[in-house]
Design a protein around this motif. Structure first.
Motif, PDB file in Angstrom:
ATOM      1  N   SER A 182      21.469 -21.936  76.777  1.00 31.53           N
ATOM      2  CA  SER A 182      20.148 -22.491  77.039  1.00 31.53           C
ATOM      3  C   SER A 182      19.084 -21.470  76.685  1.00 31.53           C
ATOM      4  N   LYS A 239      13.630 -24.360  78.162  1.00 36.95           N
ATOM      5  CA  LYS A 239      13.681 -25.797  78.284  1.00 36.95           C
ATOM      6  C   LYS A 239      14.420 -26.442  77.125  1.00 36.95           C
ATOM      7  N   LEU A 275      18.435 -26.919  75.724  1.00 41.49           N
ATOM      8  CA  LEU A 275      19.859 -26.703  75.963  1.00 41.49           C
ATOM      9  C   LEU A 275      20.612 -26.855  74.645  1.00 41.49           C
ATOM     10  N   LYS A 321      14.008 -30.328  76.764  1.00 43.36           N
ATOM     11  CA  LYS A 321      13.660 -30.964  78.039  1.00 43.36           C
ATOM     12  C   LYS A 321      12.551 -32.000  77.878  1.00 43.36           C
ATOM     13  N   PHE A 363      18.817 -34.019  81.107  1.00 42.46           N
ATOM     14  CA  PHE A 363      18.653 -32.560  81.028  1.00 42.46           C
ATOM     15  C   PHE A 363      19.297 -31.882  82.231  1.00 42.46           C
ATOM     16  N   ASN A 364      19.015 -32.414  83.422  1.00 46.32           N
ATOM     17  CA  ASN A 364      19.522 -31.776  84.634  1.00 46.32           C
ATOM     18  C   ASN A 364      21.042 -31.892  84.765  1.00 46.32           C
ATOM     19  N   LYS A 378      22.601 -29.463  82.282  1.00 46.95           N
ATOM     20  CA  LYS A 378      22.336 -28.075  82.625  1.00 46.95           C
ATOM     21  C   LYS A 378      23.360 -27.528  83.615  1.00 46.95           C
ATOM     22  N   GLU A 379      23.837 -28.407  84.486  1.00 49.86           N
ATOM     23  CA  GLU A 379      24.754 -27.953  85.534  1.00 49.86           C
ATOM     24  C   GLU A 379      26.208 -28.243  85.237  1.00 49.86           C
TER      25      GLU A 379
END
Length: 448
Positions: free
Chosen positions: A36, A39, A41, A58, A66-67, A70-71
């Motif tokens: 990343s 903003k 990825l 983002k 996106f969220n 991201k995780e």
RNA sequence: UCCUGAGUAGCUCAAUGGCAGAGCAUUCGGCUGUUAACCGAAGGGUUGUAGGUUCGAGUCCUACCUCAGGAGCCA
């Protein structure tokens, strides 16, 4: 299942993305890496056919997408939909503008995928072989292996050979030398895992003319080297009305075909593996042929010049360093023939021109990979074969059926065996055969 | 079976006989073009096992265990 956006575009594989430039497609696969930059990825996806980097700004995608991404932990399985876009910055030439993502199974951060992109030790990787095979290099090797196996069978199938697979459970040692895996066979008998199907395909060769077998082979030898597995795959042709010269010609054409097939469809995989393909482009019949005596003379010469450390004793078999030196003198496999009969198997036909020599051949792969093929013309005389069995102190009763092949219409015949894993190691330029088979069986390892 | 080498954080590895460390991974924070991304912070240890030497052992000694690759043997 967690959904971020919808996935409704046509399915595609990563290997075929070049045909979908500009189109929106859905890939099914796993998250291979995730970088990343604020903003932005950069997820890398893999699907078994290759890898491709996606890009997720983002500002340009739904917040949930996106969220979620991201995780997401590496090796989580997913379906990803996005637009294929040619991009000079991408190693494969293409990138994926991700539009939506459906997580199929998320990996827990408590137990992250153990194999990282950093280096690992052999013990750790072999202990996690079931996961190691997911990495691009290992996947590439297994794809090349599959092509080698297919090309090998294909060569025989298209040249008049009939596949006749011998039994894997056998009643006795085929050659009477190597260590065998033993097991109970019902109440009062022992069975052994085959260490070669050769004797059996001699029988089918006298039935069908040209035959081959292709299957696993087992050797309980306590060998601990980069060239040995306790379970490996061998392909063995056997031909009626054939002699040593026929065998040499077959071997060089056979190997050339296999290498050509790999070059035909695995340029990308060879690059991933790090193999110099130009070395393989030289592998075309005819191959150099030298006699045992010529090979010995080469070793004598090398020793006198200090190129090898130990002197080869005339009459002895070649050791690994000897084979490495001999093969290093050529840019393609070298066929060493007519070894002393005394150091070879009982079933090998003596050379009429010099009965102390056997009509046999070892094919040594270049670059120090050693013996990949061993073969011979077989003894076709009943009397000689019987005498050889006795001289080697083998149980005559166990070989009665084998002697029958000489009682009933014996003919000159010849064949060889090729170890698939050594060929894969050589063609891929690997430093150990344990990477050439999905799950290697070695002296100290039978897990996973 | 023999020879050689290695076992320290989840992984890869440091640590002159004198406070147990780094990078990656994980967690938190930062960064709009990263390519094993990078920057900052946190958590994370029975130094393979059992003895021994020493004021003090990851380090030296003995035995054992596990793994590695070389010999032999083989494809």
């Amino acid at each position: 299942m967690e959904t971020a956006g919808t996935t409704s575009a046509p399915l595609a594989t990563i290997a075929s993305l070049a045909q979908h430039d500009g189109q929106t497609v859905t890939l099914r696969g796993w998250l291979y890496n995730l970088r990343s930059s604020g903003k932005l990825l950069f997820p890398t996806f893999r699907d078994g056919t290759g890898t491709i980097q996606g890009i997720v700004p983002k500002a340009a995608v739904p917040e949930a997408l996106f969220n979620t991404l991201k995780e997401l932990q590496l090796e989580s399985s997913l379906m990803v939909t996005g637009k294929v876009r040619a991009d000079a910055r991408a190693p494969s030439g293409f990138e994926l503008d991700v539009e939506s993502l459906e997580v199929i199974s998320a990996v827990s951060a408590d137990q992250p995928f153990p194999i990282t992109l950093k280096e690992h030790g052999v013990d750790f990787l072999m202990e996690h072989r079931h996961l190691w095979v997911r990495t691009p290099r290992q996947s590439a090797i297994l794809r090349v292996r599959a092509t080698i196996m297919r090309a090998a069978a294909e060569y025989f199938d298209t040249n008049g050979f009939i596949r006749t697979d011998p039994p894997i459970l056998t009643p006795n040692a085929c050659e009477g030398t190597s260590e065998l895996f033993e097991m109970d066979y019902f109440d009062n008998d022992k069975a052994y895992l085959t260490q070669s199907g050769q004797l059996y395909i001699e029988a089918t060769a006298l039935a069908l003319g040209k035959v081959y077998s292709f299957g696993p082979t087992f050797r309980a030898e306590k060998s601990k080297t980069r060239r040995h597995l306790t379970e490996f795959w061998m392909i063995e042709p056997e031909i009626a009305f054939a002699g040593l010269d026929d065998l040499l010609e077959l071997a060089e054409n056979f190997l050339s075909h296999i290498v050509a097939r790999v070059l035909e469809s695995h340029r990308g995989d060879l690059t991933v593996i790090g193999r110099d393909a130009t070395k393989l482009e030289a592998i075309k019949a005819p191959f150099p042929r030298i006699s045992y005596d010529e090979a010995h003379a080469m070793l004598e010469d090398a020793f006198s010049k200090g190129l090898i450390e130990t002197q080869h004793k005339a009459g002895d078999d070649f050791g690994s360093p000897d084979e490495t030196y001999i093969s290093s003198q050529f840019d393609r496999p070298v066929m060493v023939h007519r070894y002393p009969a005394a150091i070879k198997a009982f079933y090998m036909q003596p050379d009429p021109a010099d009965p102390t020599r056997a009509l046999c051949v070892d094919v040594l792969a270049p670059e120090g990979y050693g013996e990949i093929i061993g073969g011979s013309q077989r003894v076709d005389s009943y009397d000689l074969l019987k005498r050889r069995i006795e001289e080697h102190n083998l149980p005559l009763a166990a070989f009665e059926w084998y002697l029958d092949l000489r009682r009933y219409g014996s003919v000159p015949h010849a064949g060889f065996g090729m170890g698939i894993e050594r060929v894969v190691a050589w063609i891929c330029g690997l430093d150990h055969v344990r990477e050439t088979i999905p799950f290697a069986r070695t002296l100290n390892r039978i897990y996973p």
